[in-house]
Write an enzyme that holds these catalytic residues in place. Structure first.
Site, PDB file in Angstrom:
ATOM      1  N   GLY A  48       0.790  -1.231   0.000  1.00  0.00           N
ATOM      2  CA  GLY A  48       0.000   0.000   0.000  1.00  0.00           C
ATOM      3  C   GLY A  48       0.819   1.277   0.000  1.00  0.00           C
ATOM      4  O   GLY A  48       0.286   2.359   0.205  1.00  0.00           O
ATOM      5  N   GLU A  51       0.762   4.194  -5.142  1.00  0.00           N
ATOM      6  CA  GLU A  51      -0.584   4.431  -5.672  1.00  0.00           C
ATOM      7  C   GLU A  51      -0.898   3.375  -6.737  1.00  0.00           C
ATOM      8  O   GLU A  51       0.013   2.691  -7.228  1.00  0.00           O
ATOM      9  CB  GLU A  51      -0.649   5.828  -6.301  1.00  0.00           C
ATOM     10  CG  GLU A  51      -0.336   6.966  -5.353  1.00  0.00           C
ATOM     11  CD  GLU A  51      -1.419   7.170  -4.305  1.00  0.00           C
ATOM     12  OE1 GLU A  51      -2.586   6.808  -4.545  1.00  0.00           O
ATOM     13  OE2 GLU A  51      -1.087   7.698  -3.233  1.00  0.00           O
ATOM     14  N   ASP A  62       5.877  13.537  -7.346  1.00  0.00           N
ATOM     15  CA  ASP A  62       5.311  13.763  -6.017  1.00  0.00           C
ATOM     16  C   ASP A  62       6.314  14.509  -5.136  1.00  0.00           C
ATOM     17  O   ASP A  62       5.956  15.456  -4.443  1.00  0.00           O
ATOM     18  CB  ASP A  62       4.914  12.426  -5.371  1.00  0.00           C
ATOM     19  CG  ASP A  62       4.388  12.619  -3.960  1.00  0.00           C
ATOM     20  OD1 ASP A  62       3.294  13.180  -3.800  1.00  0.00           O
ATOM     21  OD2 ASP A  62       5.093  12.211  -3.008  1.00  0.00           O
ATOM     22  N   LYS A  66       5.885  18.274  -3.439  1.00  0.00           N
ATOM     23  CA  LYS A  66       6.105  18.533  -2.015  1.00  0.00           C
ATOM     24  C   LYS A  66       7.195  19.572  -1.808  1.00  0.00           C
ATOM     25  O   LYS A  66       7.080  20.434  -0.935  1.00  0.00           O
ATOM     26  CB  LYS A  66       6.459  17.234  -1.288  1.00  0.00           C
ATOM     27  CG  LYS A  66       5.294  16.270  -1.197  1.00  0.00           C
ATOM     28  CD  LYS A  66       5.721  14.945  -0.606  1.00  0.00           C
ATOM     29  CE  LYS A  66       4.546  13.982  -0.543  1.00  0.00           C
ATOM     30  NZ  LYS A  66       4.975  12.638  -0.118  1.00  0.00           N
TER      31      LYS A  66
END
Length: 118
Positions: A48, A51, A62, A66
């Protein structure tokens, strides 16, 4: 939140760090456990960490998003994401980790921003 409240009087010159858990997990698995990129991604997905479409993670996008937020908080500047250099981990192989080990290091995906007063 702590950048807005705890570092108000500080002058932040440099930010550098690991800001994406999925890629950090994968790079550790590739280095320590000698897993291939595909094996590391499969494990990250199963746990998990990735994605359903991991492109934003493994492409470095990503981390770039950020970093943009951190730059706004630390330096008060709004930089367009396409102005921030971005390199993902998709092309890394076991040989890259072997070279890094020969040099006494490892491979990590870092977000880095340095204030330039010039």
């Amino acid at each position: 939140r702590s950048m807005q409240s705890d570092f108000v009087g500080d002058n932040i010159q440099l930010m550098c760090g690991i800001i994406n858990g999925c890629t950090n997990f994968m790079l550790t698995a590739m280095d320590r456990d000698k897993k291939s990129y595909d094996e590391a991604l499969s494990e990250a997905s199963a746990l998990g960490y990735a994605e359903a479409d991991p492109t934003l993670d493994v492409g470095g996008f990503d981390a770039r998003s950020k970093l943009k937020i951190l730059m706004r908080l630390a330096y008060g500047m709004n930089v367009e994401e396409d102005e921030i250099s971005c390199r993902g981990i998709t092309e890394l192989t076991k040989i890259d980790f072997e070279y890094a080990k020969m040099l006494g290091g490892t491979i990590k995906l870092l977000g880095v921003a340095e204030k330039n007063d010039a």
